[in-house]
Design a protein around this motif. Sequence first.
Motif, PDB file in Angstrom:
ATOM      1  N   GLN A 105      38.532   2.194  46.493  1.00 32.61           N
ATOM      2  CA  GLN A 105      38.684   1.010  47.106  1.00 32.61           C
ATOM      3  C   GLN A 105      39.397   0.912  48.468  1.00 32.61           C
ATOM      4  OE1 GLN A 105      39.642   1.678  44.014  1.00 32.61           O
ATOM      5  NE2 GLN A 105      37.854   0.946  42.821  1.00 32.61           N
ATOM      6  N   ASP A 106      40.372   1.698  48.632  1.00 30.83           N
ATOM      7  CA  ASP A 106      40.888   1.579  50.074  1.00 30.83           C
ATOM      8  C   ASP A 106      39.881   2.182  51.127  1.00 30.83           C
ATOM      9  OD1 ASP A 106      43.299   0.742  48.606  1.00 30.83           O
ATOM     10  OD2 ASP A 106      44.210   2.347  48.837  1.00 30.83           O
ATOM     11  N   TYR A 107      39.436   3.311  50.775  1.00 28.44           N
ATOM     12  CA  TYR A 107      38.687   4.028  51.571  1.00 28.44           C
ATOM     13  C   TYR A 107      37.457   3.291  51.903  1.00 28.44           C
ATOM     14  CZ  TYR A 107      37.404   8.101  54.395  1.00 28.44           C
ATOM     15  OH  TYR A 107      37.031   9.052  55.209  1.00 28.44           O
ATOM     16  N   GLU A 108      36.854   2.470  50.875  1.00 32.32           N
ATOM     17  CA  GLU A 108      35.656   1.915  51.091  1.00 32.32           C
ATOM     18  C   GLU A 108      35.853   0.533  52.287  1.00 32.32           C
ATOM     19  OE1 GLU A 108      32.352  -0.270  47.970  1.00 32.32           O
ATOM     20  OE2 GLU A 108      34.503  -0.597  47.712  1.00 32.32           O
ATOM     21  N   ALA A 109      36.791   0.141  52.155  1.00 29.79           N
ATOM     22  CA  ALA A 109      37.272  -1.332  53.053  1.00 29.79           C
ATOM     23  C   ALA A 109      36.782  -0.855  54.557  1.00 29.79           C
ATOM     24  CB  ALA A 109      38.517  -1.692  53.030  1.00 29.79           C
ATOM     25  N   GLY A 110      36.993   0.298  54.904  1.00 32.52           N
ATOM     26  CA  GLY A 110      36.478   0.853  56.424  1.00 32.52           C
ATOM     27  C   GLY A 110      35.537   1.812  56.221  1.00 32.52           C
ATOM     28  N   LEU A 111      34.684   1.998  55.271  1.00 28.02           N
ATOM     29  CA  LEU A 111      33.812   2.884  55.237  1.00 28.02           C
ATOM     30  C   LEU A 111      33.300   3.816  56.305  1.00 28.02           C
ATOM     31  CD1 LEU A 111      32.953   5.094  52.842  1.00 28.02           C
ATOM     32  CD2 LEU A 111      30.922   3.591  52.354  1.00 28.02           C
ATOM     33  N   GLU A 112      32.452   3.123  57.015  1.00 31.29           N
ATOM     34  CA  GLU A 112      31.641   3.667  58.172  1.00 31.29           C
ATOM     35  C   GLU A 112      32.409   4.211  59.080  1.00 31.29           C
ATOM     36  OE1 GLU A 112      28.513   4.280  57.977  1.00 31.29           O
ATOM     37  OE2 GLU A 112      28.547   3.226  55.999  1.00 31.29           O
ATOM     38  N   ASN A 114      35.765   5.424  58.538  1.00 34.13           N
ATOM     39  CA  ASN A 114      36.446   6.161  58.212  1.00 34.13           C
ATOM     40  C   ASN A 114      35.472   7.690  58.081  1.00 34.13           C
ATOM     41  OD1 ASN A 114      38.745   4.721  57.843  1.00 34.13           O
ATOM     42  ND2 ASN A 114      38.133   4.051  55.607  1.00 34.13           N
ATOM     43  N   LEU A 115      34.270   7.333  57.722  1.00 36.77           N
ATOM     44  CA  LEU A 115      33.172   8.387  57.549  1.00 36.77           C
ATOM     45  C   LEU A 115      32.928   9.216  58.932  1.00 36.77           C
ATOM     46  CD1 LEU A 115      30.729   7.274  54.832  1.00 36.77           C
ATOM     47  CD2 LEU A 115      32.805   8.996  54.631  1.00 36.77           C
ATOM     48  N   LEU A 116      32.642   8.464  59.954  1.00 36.69           N
ATOM     49  CA  LEU A 116      32.630   8.904  61.524  1.00 36.69           C
ATOM     50  C   LEU A 116      33.681   9.687  61.832  1.00 36.69           C
ATOM     51  CD1 LEU A 116      30.738   5.894  63.144  1.00 36.69           C
ATOM     52  CD2 LEU A 116      29.865   7.868  62.561  1.00 36.69           C
ATOM     53  N   ASP A 117      34.912   9.074  61.782  1.00 42.48           N
ATOM     54  CA  ASP A 117      36.079   9.727  62.037  1.00 42.48           C
ATOM     55  C   ASP A 117      36.509  11.308  61.348  1.00 42.48           C
ATOM     56  OD1 ASP A 117      38.997   9.996  63.384  1.00 42.48           O
ATOM     57  OD2 ASP A 117      39.405   9.838  60.999  1.00 42.48           O
ATOM     58  N   LEU A 118      36.131  11.105  59.897  1.00 44.38           N
ATOM     59  CA  LEU A 118      36.043  12.337  59.048  1.00 44.38           C
ATOM     60  C   LEU A 118      34.899  13.291  59.804  1.00 44.38           C
ATOM     61  CD1 LEU A 118      37.146  13.871  56.712  1.00 44.38           C
ATOM     62  CD2 LEU A 118      35.566  12.402  55.327  1.00 44.38           C
ATOM     63  N   HIS A 119      33.722  12.975  59.805  1.00 42.13           N
ATOM     64  CA  HIS A 119      32.707  13.824  60.386  1.00 42.13           C
ATOM     65  C   HIS A 119      33.433  14.304  61.689  1.00 42.13           C
ATOM     66  CE1 HIS A 119      29.105  14.685  62.490  1.00 42.13           C
ATOM     67  NE2 HIS A 119      28.653  15.155  61.399  1.00 42.13           N
ATOM     68  N   ALA A 120      33.746  13.698  62.566  1.00 42.09           N
ATOM     69  CA  ALA A 120      34.249  14.297  63.897  1.00 42.09           C
ATOM     70  C   ALA A 120      35.301  15.294  63.691  1.00 42.09           C
ATOM     71  CB  ALA A 120      34.826  13.195  64.610  1.00 42.09           C
ATOM     72  N   ARG A 121      36.418  15.064  62.823  1.00 45.84           N
ATOM     73  CA  ARG A 121      37.413  16.127  62.665  1.00 45.84           C
ATOM     74  C   ARG A 121      37.009  17.158  61.819  1.00 45.84           C
ATOM     75  NH1 ARG A 121      40.714  13.732  58.866  1.00 45.84           N
ATOM     76  NH2 ARG A 121      39.712  11.685  58.818  1.00 45.84           N
ATOM     77  N   VAL A 122      35.883  17.050  61.063  1.00 48.75           N
ATOM     78  CA  VAL A 122      35.522  18.268  60.339  1.00 48.75           C
ATOM     79  C   VAL A 122      34.565  19.132  61.129  1.00 48.75           C
ATOM     80  CG1 VAL A 122      33.602  19.099  58.609  1.00 48.75           C
ATOM     81  CG2 VAL A 122      35.312  17.217  57.881  1.00 48.75           C
ATOM     82  N   HIS A 123      34.027  18.629  62.325  1.00 52.92           N
ATOM     83  CA  HIS A 123      33.128  19.308  63.065  1.00 52.92           C
ATOM     84  C   HIS A 123      34.020  19.834  64.345  1.00 52.92           C
ATOM     85  CE1 HIS A 123      29.250  19.071  61.211  1.00 52.92           C
ATOM     86  NE2 HIS A 123      29.537  18.081  60.747  1.00 52.92           N
ATOM     87  N   SER A 124      34.962  19.268  64.630  1.00 51.13           N
ATOM     88  CA  SER A 124      35.853  19.373  65.703  1.00 51.13           C
ATOM     89  C   SER A 124      36.884  20.625  65.547  1.00 51.13           C
ATOM     90  CB  SER A 124      36.353  18.475  66.518  1.00 51.13           C
ATOM     91  OG  SER A 124      37.513  17.869  65.600  1.00 51.13           O
ATOM     92  N   GLY A 125      37.151  20.613  64.135  1.00 52.07           N
ATOM     93  CA  GLY A 125      38.201  21.675  63.545  1.00 52.07           C
ATOM     94  C   GLY A 125      39.584  20.997  63.361  1.00 52.07           C
ATOM     95  N   GLY A 126      39.547  19.523  63.684  1.00 55.63           N
ATOM     96  CA  GLY A 126      40.685  18.998  63.601  1.00 55.63           C
ATOM     97  C   GLY A 126      41.049  18.382  61.916  1.00 55.63           C
TER      98      GLY A 126
END
Length: 493
Positions: A105-112, A114-126
């Motif tokens: 529920q915490d993550y869903e509050a700012g889902l989009e 959060n997902l954009l930030d997670l996607h950027a970190r996964v692909h940048s190596g961060g």
Amino acid sequence: MMNGPEKSDSVVVAVKPANKAGPPVAEWVERRTGTKGNTEQPHTRRTQSRDSVSQELDCVRKAARQRKKEKFTALLHHVSVDLLRESFLALKRRAAPGVDGLTWQDYEAGLEVNLLDLHARVHSGGYRALPVRRRFIPKSGTDKQRPLGIAALEDKIVQRALVAVLNAIYEEDFLGFSYGFRPGRGQHDALDALSVAISGTPVNWILDADIRSFFDSVSQEWLLRFLGHRIGDERVIRLVRKWLKAGVLDDGEWSVSAEGTPQGAVISPLLANVYLHDVFDLWAKQWRGREATGNMIVVRYADDIVVGFQHEADARRFWDAMRTRFEQFGLEPHGEKTRLLEFGRYAAERRSRRGLGKPETFMFLGFVFICGRSRRGAFLLHRKTRGDRMRARLREIKATLRERMHAPIPSQGRWLASVLNGYFAYHAVPTNFRALGAFRHHVLNLWLRTLRRRSQRQNLTWERMTRIAEDWLPIPRILHPWPQQRFAVKHPR
């Protein structure tokens, strides 16, 4: 407008060419317009479960099927924001949080965001993997406990997304006798395959094998090497290495090991299958083709392995070779759970001629396999619920009934009905009817004893309790078809 207020499709007339093809261009017949809602879809639905499968992953699947030796050097781009979103939505809403403390529920509050930030970190190596929080849960049927790892929420999301990508490759590589933790395959598929193989193949000996502490014994070095056979994208290998090296947090103490995969992590089942695919499956297939002198069957569900042989000599040679093979990769057959027994349609007759008793039994996926007879006297493989598993489940029900002792009878009845329905959904296989009836009887007895303890003046008779049970407790009945029927449907000739 047609059929009253309902709308029909816009136009259902097919395109027809003009009478004159050349200039001047004649008037064309009215063109057909598209039906509402039939816009271009980014996904195609291929399975009966109607799960959406990415078009790009479908191309990966086809390439893996056609080129068995090819390494995939560009995979991480398939871990898109859309796939991360699907992975997040597939997680359990009420799962316990990991070391990050984040809930669904915490993550869903700012889902989009959060997902954009997670996607950027996964692909940048961060992206950084967090340690797995370890808990110990009771081991079914025993007084022992087994470790369970609880990963951080973002680790679960990324792992589930990567599993979807890797499954597109490995589902084309894994062999048919591997059933554990694979999409579209379950425990009853493995049970059916084993039953059909024993009943329809001249099998006289069964090697019931189990790997000691498998998830804790996996060599991470060998695992990464096995992944490298098909995965050439170093970014994917780096992600897996991060999860393996993230370590375990146990009562505030962090530790990391060069062996094992975190139990409870989303990616652990796939990694286990990749490891055993190279260590056991491919080797067993090759051994069957080159070394076996008679018929041989293999069924594997995770680290539970059952191998059937026509000749005892083949069984003993395979056992010795398997022990040597496992030692090369840091594995060891469980000394108490691995054994060779005489089993099959002619086992009872052969043992009777030698003055021995009934054939031994073995256990697989919660059932005891027994050499039995049908009403006509023919061989019939019997599957019966394991007694230790049933007793463990009854102890759990007894403890929960004690907590619900003073709840209204309808509330208790609804809960017990859900318990019985769930139990029957797995165990209600042919030849197991008596065990189902025994389980219901014991549950009824526990319920009666609990209700009688609610008051010293309670005078609840069996007759009244039977009427209450008729209102709430489902009657046992066989829910699963015979193995031959379901296996024939899923594996048509």
